[in-house]
Scaffold this motif. Structure first.
Motif: not given
Length: 98
Positions: A89, A60, A85, A82, A80
């Motif tokens: 987002s 990451c 990310f 999870s 990245y």
């Protein structure tokens, strides 16, 4: 109108019930053929048709944790995990809504 029918699966030769409700559903959808496989055999066929995802090892770019991603990481693009990310987002969505 419809009554439960006992059919024989063409894969495993086991009997299964084609319920009145399922028959009604088939008729509403315009399906003319009765199912030829039991639910278990249908599910197996669906699973076999899906190609398994190849996962790739990555690190990451945000937190440095080892992670697996469903694409081949490229040297020029950050990857990245999870959790990171999801955070990025969310931050991006918040910026766009302002």
């Amino acid at each position: 109108m419809y009554e439960d029918k006992v059919l024989v699966c063409k894969e495993c030769n086991n009997e299964f019930v084609f319920t009145a409700g399922e028959q009604e559903f088939y008729a509403e959808k315009g399906f003319v053929n009765e199912p030829q496989r039991c639910k278990s055999c249908r599910d197996k066929r669906k699973a076999a048709a899906k190609a398994p995802r190849e996962m790739h090892d990555a690190v990451c770019a945000q937190c440095g944790k080892d992670c697996k991603v469903p694409f081949e990481p490229k040297e020029d693009r950050p990857v990245y995990c999870s959790e990171c990310f999801a955070k990025l987002s969310e931050e991006k969505a918040n910026e766009e809504s302002e």
